[in-house]
Design a protein around this motif. Structure first.
Motif, PDB file in Angstrom:
ATOM      1  N   PHE A 251       0.830  -1.205   0.000  1.00  0.00           N
ATOM      2  CA  PHE A 251       0.000   0.000   0.000  1.00  0.00           C
ATOM      3  C   PHE A 251       0.864   1.254   0.000  1.00  0.00           C
ATOM      4  CE2 PHE A 251      -2.510   3.368   1.963  1.00  0.00           C
ATOM      5  CZ  PHE A 251      -3.673   3.295   1.233  1.00  0.00           C
ATOM      6  N   LEU A 252       1.874   1.271   0.853  1.00  0.00           N
ATOM      7  CA  LEU A 252       2.768   2.412   0.976  1.00  0.00           C
ATOM      8  C   LEU A 252       4.067   1.947   1.626  1.00  0.00           C
ATOM      9  CD1 LEU A 252       2.856   5.505   0.502  1.00  0.00           C
ATOM     10  CD2 LEU A 252       2.071   5.802   2.857  1.00  0.00           C
ATOM     11  N   TYR A 253       5.195   2.295   1.015  1.00  0.00           N
ATOM     12  CA  TYR A 253       6.539   1.945   1.450  1.00  0.00           C
ATOM     13  C   TYR A 253       6.930   0.520   1.028  1.00  0.00           C
ATOM     14  CZ  TYR A 253       5.965   6.159   4.246  1.00  0.00           C
ATOM     15  OH  TYR A 253       5.706   7.449   4.633  1.00  0.00           O
ATOM     16  N   TYR A 254       8.214   0.366   0.772  1.00  0.00           N
ATOM     17  CA  TYR A 254       8.881  -0.884   0.385  1.00  0.00           C
ATOM     18  C   TYR A 254       8.499  -1.375  -1.003  1.00  0.00           C
ATOM     19  CZ  TYR A 254      11.209  -1.589   4.846  1.00  0.00           C
ATOM     20  OH  TYR A 254      12.030  -1.450   5.934  1.00  0.00           O
ATOM     21  N   GLU A 255       7.573  -0.698  -1.689  1.00  0.00           N
ATOM     22  CA  GLU A 255       7.311  -1.095  -3.068  1.00  0.00           C
ATOM     23  C   GLU A 255       8.517  -0.787  -3.957  1.00  0.00           C
ATOM     24  OE1 GLU A 255       6.900   2.638  -2.120  1.00  0.00           O
ATOM     25  OE2 GLU A 255       5.016   1.574  -1.717  1.00  0.00           O
ATOM     26  N   ASP A 256       9.288   0.246  -3.600  1.00  0.00           N
ATOM     27  CA  ASP A 256      10.493   0.574  -4.362  1.00  0.00           C
ATOM     28  C   ASP A 256      11.591  -0.464  -4.140  1.00  0.00           C
ATOM     29  OD1 ASP A 256      10.789   1.299  -1.703  1.00  0.00           O
ATOM     30  OD2 ASP A 256      11.186   3.417  -2.110  1.00  0.00           O
ATOM     31  N   HIS A 299       3.221  -3.213   7.870  1.00  0.00           N
ATOM     32  CA  HIS A 299       2.653  -4.100   6.852  1.00  0.00           C
ATOM     33  C   HIS A 299       3.592  -4.201   5.656  1.00  0.00           C
ATOM     34  CE1 HIS A 299       0.560  -4.452   2.925  1.00  0.00           C
ATOM     35  NE2 HIS A 299       0.050  -5.534   3.504  1.00  0.00           N
ATOM     36  N   ALA A 300       4.145  -3.057   5.223  1.00  0.00           N
ATOM     37  CA  ALA A 300       5.030  -3.060   4.058  1.00  0.00           C
ATOM     38  C   ALA A 300       6.262  -3.914   4.299  1.00  0.00           C
ATOM     39  CB  ALA A 300       5.427  -1.626   3.710  1.00  0.00           C
ATOM     40  N   LEU A 301       6.865  -3.787   5.482  1.00  0.00           N
ATOM     41  CA  LEU A 301       8.049  -4.591   5.796  1.00  0.00           C
ATOM     42  C   LEU A 301       7.710  -6.074   5.857  1.00  0.00           C
ATOM     43  CD1 LEU A 301      10.998  -4.894   6.596  1.00  0.00           C
ATOM     44  CD2 LEU A 301      10.351  -4.375   8.971  1.00  0.00           C
ATOM     45  N   MET A 302       6.589  -6.417   6.480  1.00  0.00           N
ATOM     46  CA  MET A 302       6.198  -7.835   6.556  1.00  0.00           C
ATOM     47  C   MET A 302       5.866  -8.388   5.177  1.00  0.00           C
ATOM     48  SD  MET A 302       4.047  -8.304  10.127  1.00  0.00           S
ATOM     49  CE  MET A 302       2.839  -7.023   9.793  1.00  0.00           C
ATOM     50  N   GLN A 303       5.289  -7.559   4.310  1.00  0.00           N
ATOM     51  CA  GLN A 303       4.988  -8.013   2.951  1.00  0.00           C
ATOM     52  C   GLN A 303       6.281  -8.260   2.167  1.00  0.00           C
ATOM     53  OE1 GLN A 303       2.415  -9.102   1.618  1.00  0.00           O
ATOM     54  NE2 GLN A 303       2.793  -9.032  -0.582  1.00  0.00           N
ATOM     55  N   GLN A 349      -3.548  -7.803  15.102  1.00  0.00           N
ATOM     56  CA  GLN A 349      -4.420  -8.645  14.287  1.00  0.00           C
ATOM     57  C   GLN A 349      -3.856  -8.803  12.878  1.00  0.00           C
ATOM     58  OE1 GLN A 349      -8.584  -7.624  14.432  1.00  0.00           O
ATOM     59  NE2 GLN A 349      -9.049  -8.728  12.538  1.00  0.00           N
ATOM     60  N   LEU A 350      -3.249  -7.742  12.356  1.00  0.00           N
ATOM     61  CA  LEU A 350      -2.653  -7.808  11.028  1.00  0.00           C
ATOM     62  C   LEU A 350      -1.542  -8.849  10.964  1.00  0.00           C
ATOM     63  CD1 LEU A 350      -2.284  -6.624   8.140  1.00  0.00           C
ATOM     64  CD2 LEU A 350      -0.720  -4.951   9.158  1.00  0.00           C
ATOM     65  N   VAL A 351      -0.757  -8.941  12.025  1.00  0.00           N
ATOM     66  CA  VAL A 351       0.320  -9.938  12.055  1.00  0.00           C
ATOM     67  C   VAL A 351      -0.260 -11.341  11.873  1.00  0.00           C
ATOM     68  CG1 VAL A 351       2.102 -11.008  13.483  1.00  0.00           C
ATOM     69  CG2 VAL A 351       1.861  -8.513  13.456  1.00  0.00           C
ATOM     70  N   GLY A 352      -1.317 -11.635  12.605  1.00  0.00           N
ATOM     71  CA  GLY A 352      -1.949 -12.944  12.470  1.00  0.00           C
ATOM     72  C   GLY A 352      -2.564 -13.157  11.104  1.00  0.00           C
ATOM     73  N   ASP A 353      -3.158 -12.114  10.553  1.00  0.00           N
ATOM     74  CA  ASP A 353      -3.765 -12.229   9.220  1.00  0.00           C
ATOM     75  C   ASP A 353      -2.713 -12.501   8.148  1.00  0.00           C
ATOM     76  OD1 ASP A 353      -6.295 -11.805  10.228  1.00  0.00           O
ATOM     77  OD2 ASP A 353      -6.216  -9.632   9.908  1.00  0.00           O
ATOM     78  N   MET A 354      -1.561 -11.853   8.266  1.00  0.00           N
ATOM     79  CA  MET A 354      -0.508 -12.087   7.285  1.00  0.00           C
ATOM     80  C   MET A 354       0.083 -13.485   7.443  1.00  0.00           C
ATOM     81  SD  MET A 354       1.422  -8.445   6.734  1.00  0.00           S
ATOM     82  CE  MET A 354       2.064  -9.057   5.183  1.00  0.00           C
ATOM     83  N   HIS A 355       0.142 -13.972   8.660  1.00  0.00           N
ATOM     84  CA  HIS A 355       0.646 -15.328   8.881  1.00  0.00           C
ATOM     85  C   HIS A 355      -0.269 -16.362   8.221  1.00  0.00           C
ATOM     86  CE1 HIS A 355       2.704 -18.645  10.825  1.00  0.00           C
ATOM     87  NE2 HIS A 355       1.555 -19.061  11.310  1.00  0.00           N
ATOM     88  N   ARG A 356      -1.575 -16.115   8.299  1.00  0.00           N
ATOM     89  CA  ARG A 356      -2.559 -17.053   7.736  1.00  0.00           C
ATOM     90  C   ARG A 356      -3.015 -16.659   6.335  1.00  0.00           C
ATOM     91  NH1 ARG A 356      -3.328 -16.201  13.061  1.00  0.00           N
ATOM     92  NH2 ARG A 356      -3.406 -18.040  14.435  1.00  0.00           N
ATOM     93  N   GLN A 357      -2.468 -15.564   5.812  1.00  0.00           N
ATOM     94  CA  GLN A 357      -2.800 -15.079   4.468  1.00  0.00           C
ATOM     95  C   GLN A 357      -4.295 -14.825   4.288  1.00  0.00           C
ATOM     96  OE1 GLN A 357      -0.615 -14.110   1.695  1.00  0.00           O
ATOM     97  NE2 GLN A 357       0.419 -13.909   3.663  1.00  0.00           N
ATOM     98  N   ARG A 358      -4.876 -14.134   5.236  1.00  0.00           N
ATOM     99  CA  ARG A 358      -6.285 -13.737   5.158  1.00  0.00           C
ATOM    100  C   ARG A 358      -6.360 -12.395   4.436  1.00  0.00           C
ATOM    101  NH1 ARG A 358      -7.566 -14.899  11.546  1.00  0.00           N
ATOM    102  NH2 ARG A 358      -7.666 -17.195  11.443  1.00  0.00           N
TER     103      ARG A 358
END
Length: 394
Positions: A251-256, A299-303, A349-358
């Protein structure tokens, strides 16, 4: 407040193209260096290179309008070698009413994020014939991504065109070039770096914020780097098309950083060019990071880690972010900062969602945070006092 939507969401847009004579002269006073560049280009112009500028605007119309005025201060503009697309990411309260040749504005109804905004700007360019793009024949085109909070010197785009024409001969596999960024006081600002790892991320916690992600290369020679920041980034069209543009899952950051990593994997080179400099007024490391923005950066770093790190490094990072969010949530509650507390709860909650790819839940967490970005962006829409007066044509 307006809610944003995750990258790649469905939006409606209004596309506006300005209508003026094909050539617009630049009447802004130029520096001696800018004049020298103009004379050089006028003496022997090769109409094979062009620069298409993409600016993603979000509640920073004053900064954007000032940047457009500065970009026009070059001979390349009047000769049709430059065109600019402004993608307004849902802040169209100030409807564009001016008519300036070479500028096209695309209005999005909601905040798409930076990566998606850039991709839609490029799609707009594909439908638009301006200047040298009206003619048949091969054009060596580069995209220039610019943040609204950047100011550029006179003759800037002339210098950029000279550089990319040399690159075609000297570095034919150059796909991405980052330019020198300076702080408003003229000091060097970090604008490139090494690809982050879990280890470097941990070590970065012990460093000043300006050194955690970026490097400050005090050199006057072009050199190859891992990645360069998207706030002022040149990308060869062939490279951009081969990689399919920026990854809209950011969404924002780390896309570069992600784009540069994919470019290198595809055989392209990434360079840092310090001989062309711009001023960047609001880098992330130089300002406070409110809770909503921290959710988006995490979120950007975890992605990025999900795409490019190993399994255990991913787990370690998610655990670290979850623990950080828990501590910040508790501290915010003690200070009765309940909005911040809610953001850090959403981050856990986002951490858990990214772990489970929700994916649906991830989009909801980003939407929750993005609703607060309007005030953050608007607070940075402050033009320096000495540049307050805008050209009446803009």
């Amino acid at each position: 407040m307006d809610w944003g939507i995750p990258p790649g969401g469905v939006v409606s847009s209004v596309e506006v193209e300005t209508t003026v004579p094909a050539l617009v002269s630049c009447e802004v006073k130029a520096s001696p260096a800018g004049t020298a560049i103009r004379l050089k280009r006028a003496a022997g112009l090769r109409r094979c290179s062009g620069v298409s500028v993409v600016i993603v605007n979000y509640y920073q119309w004053s900064n954007t309008r000032q940047l457009l005025r500065q970009l026009r201060d070059c001979s390349a503009w009047s000769q049709g070698q430059v065109r600019v697309v402004v993608v307004d990411n849902g802040s169209s309260g100030n409807v564009w009413i001016d008519t300036v040749g070479g500028i096209r504005v695309r209005y999005e109804s909601r905040n798409l994020g930076f990566a998606a905004g850039v991709n839609r700007g490029v799609r707009e360019l594909d439908r638009w014939r301006w200047g040298i793009w009206k003619n048949e024949g091969q054009i060596q085109e580069w995209f220039l991504l610019l943040n609204p909070d950047v100011t550029v010197p006179a003759g800037f785009l002339d210098a950029v065109l000279d550089m990319i024409e040399k690159l075609d001969t000297e570095e034919p596999r150059a796909g991405v070039v980052g330019l020198r960024l300076c702080n408003p006081d003229g000091s060097l600002q970090g604008s490139c770096g090494r690809f982050p790892t879990f280890g470097s991320t941990l070590r970065g916690l012990l460093r000043p914020r300006a050194w955690r992600k970026c490097q400050m290369l005090n050199t006057q020679q072009r050199q190859e780097v891992d990645w360069a920041t998207g706030g002022c980034l040149l990308v060869r069209r062939d490279c951009f098309e081969q990689l399919g543009g920026l990854d809209e899952s950011f969404f924002l950051y780390y896309e570069d950083v992600d784009f540069c990593r994919r470019a290198k994997a595809a055989g392209w080179q990434v360079f840092y060019e310090p001989r062309i400099a711009v001023t960047h007024h609001w880098p992330l490391h130089a300002r406070s990071v409110p809770a909503p923005l921290r959710l988006i950066t995490r979120h950007a770093l975890m992605q990025f880690a999900r795409k490019h790190w190993g399994r255990w490094s991913n787990l370690g990072l998610r655990g670290l972010v979850w623990l950080e969010a828990l501590c910040r949530e508790g501290w915010s509650r003690l200070r009765r900062r309940y909005r911040d507390s809610a953001c850090y709860h959403q981050l856990r909650q986002l951490v858990g969602d990214m772990h489970r790819q929700r994916q649906q839940s991830i989009r909801q967490q980003l939407a929750f945070a993005s609703r607060y970005l309007r005030a953050i962006a608007a607070a940075q829409d402050r033009v320096p006092a000495e540049q307050d007066h805008l050209d009446k044509n803009l």
